[in-house]
Design a protein around this motif. Structure first.
Motif, PDB file in Angstrom:
ATOM      1  N   LYS A   1      47.188  79.611  47.684  1.00  0.00           N
ATOM      2  CA  LYS A   1      47.588  80.195  46.402  1.00  0.00           C
ATOM      3  C   LYS A   1      47.632  79.119  45.315  1.00  0.00           C
ATOM      4  O   LYS A   1      47.174  79.345  44.191  1.00  0.00           O
ATOM      5  CB  LYS A   1      48.957  80.858  46.559  1.00  0.00           C
TER       6      LYS A   1
ATOM      7  N   ASP B   1      61.567  83.188  45.878  1.00  0.00           N
ATOM      8  CA  ASP B   1      60.632  83.971  46.686  1.00  0.00           C
ATOM      9  C   ASP B   1      59.809  83.071  47.608  1.00  0.00           C
ATOM     10  O   ASP B   1      59.616  83.381  48.785  1.00  0.00           O
ATOM     11  CB  ASP B   1      59.697  84.792  45.796  1.00  0.00           C
ATOM     12  N   ALA B   2      59.320  81.964  47.066  1.00  0.00           N
ATOM     13  CA  ALA B   2      58.506  81.049  47.877  1.00  0.00           C
ATOM     14  C   ALA B   2      59.323  80.449  49.012  1.00  0.00           C
ATOM     15  O   ALA B   2      58.876  80.429  50.163  1.00  0.00           O
ATOM     16  CB  ALA B   2      57.910  79.948  46.998  1.00  0.00           C
TER      17      ALA B   2
ATOM     18  N   ARG C   1      62.257  83.349  35.391  1.00  0.00           N
ATOM     19  CA  ARG C   1      61.011  83.563  36.155  1.00  0.00           C
ATOM     20  C   ARG C   1      60.816  82.417  37.139  1.00  0.00           C
ATOM     21  O   ARG C   1      60.416  82.636  38.287  1.00  0.00           O
ATOM     22  CB  ARG C   1      59.816  83.664  35.195  1.00  0.00           C
TER      23      ARG C   1
ATOM     24  N   GLU D   1      53.889  78.219  36.599  1.00  0.00           N
ATOM     25  CA  GLU D   1      53.923  78.901  37.890  1.00  0.00           C
ATOM     26  C   GLU D   1      53.484  77.971  39.008  1.00  0.00           C
ATOM     27  O   GLU D   1      54.070  77.970  40.094  1.00  0.00           O
ATOM     28  CB  GLU D   1      53.040  80.155  37.847  1.00  0.00           C
TER      29      GLU D   1
ATOM     30  N   GLN E   1      63.068  82.916  40.135  1.00  0.00           N
ATOM     31  CA  GLN E   1      62.588  83.971  41.019  1.00  0.00           C
ATOM     32  C   GLN E   1      61.391  83.503  41.849  1.00  0.00           C
ATOM     33  O   GLN E   1      61.340  83.737  43.058  1.00  0.00           O
ATOM     34  CB  GLN E   1      62.216  85.222  40.216  1.00  0.00           C
ATOM     35  N   LEU E   2      60.438  82.823  41.225  1.00  0.00           N
ATOM     36  CA  LEU E   2      59.277  82.307  41.962  1.00  0.00           C
ATOM     37  C   LEU E   2      59.705  81.305  43.030  1.00  0.00           C
ATOM     38  O   LEU E   2      59.208  81.337  44.158  1.00  0.00           O
ATOM     39  CB  LEU E   2      58.282  81.644  41.011  1.00  0.00           C
TER      40      LEU E   2
ATOM     41  N   THR F   1      56.089  76.738  42.105  1.00  0.00           N
ATOM     42  CA  THR F   1      55.660  77.103  43.459  1.00  0.00           C
ATOM     43  C   THR F   1      55.414  75.856  44.293  1.00  0.00           C
ATOM     44  O   THR F   1      55.831  75.777  45.457  1.00  0.00           O
ATOM     45  CB  THR F   1      54.401  77.990  43.405  1.00  0.00           C
TER      46      THR F   1
ATOM     47  N   TYR G   1      50.622  79.484  50.934  1.00  0.00           N
ATOM     48  CA  TYR G   1      51.001  79.008  49.604  1.00  0.00           C
ATOM     49  C   TYR G   1      50.083  77.895  49.118  1.00  0.00           C
ATOM     50  O   TYR G   1      49.806  77.797  47.922  1.00  0.00           O
ATOM     51  CB  TYR G   1      52.476  78.579  49.573  1.00  0.00           C
TER      52      TYR G   1
END
Length: 146
Positions: free
Chosen positions: A90, A71-72, A64, A22, A67-68, A26, A87
């Protein structure tokens, strides 16, 4: 079996934790915005790297990861100045969840691939890589900045 095939097989068998996958995908999305000039081709190149990266595929899966990443990118596009900072915070928190040194290095390696995808690492990209290396506690050498 040749050297390249052996290396490819080894990379494809790498298993890292979910947090590393993840974090990597990202951070790859954030890296696209590092130089302040985002082009569709640059986003697409980063997306391909993210989705084919063994760290992503073997930790969170390509779906996944896609999608991450999406979205970012879409969120950052709306308001780059503030959303990049969001971000980065995060990523700081997520980096603390990555346990092993190997996971930290594999996560950073994926982001290095995005930063150097156009053949050179520009100063803003390099500065972001330095930050990422520090928050991860990674031990990889960084490519030189242009």
């Amino acid at each position: 079996m040749g050297w390249f095939s052996s290396l490819k097989d080894k990379l494809n068998s790498v298993i890292v934790g979910t947090a590393a996958g993840e974090w990597a995908v990202t951070a790859m999305a954030v890296m696209v915005f590092a130089d302040g000039e985002v082009e569709a081709a640059e986003i697409e190149k980063a997306k391909v790297i993210a989705l084919t990266n063994p760290v992503v595929k073997n930790s969170i899966g390509s779906a996944r990861g896609e999608q991450l990443f999406k979205d970012a990118v879409e969120t950052i596009k709306m308001e780059p100045g503030s959303m990049i900072q969001t971000y980065l915070a995060k990523l700081d928190a997520l980096a603390r969840k990555i346990g092993s040194q190997e996971d930290k290095n594999f996560a950073l390696a994926g982001v290095i691939a995005v930063a150097s995808a156009d053949g050179e690492v520009e100063r803003p990209e390099y500065d972001l890589l330095v930050r990422f290396k520090a928050i991860l506690g990674a031990t990889l050498d960084l490519p030189a900045a242009k």
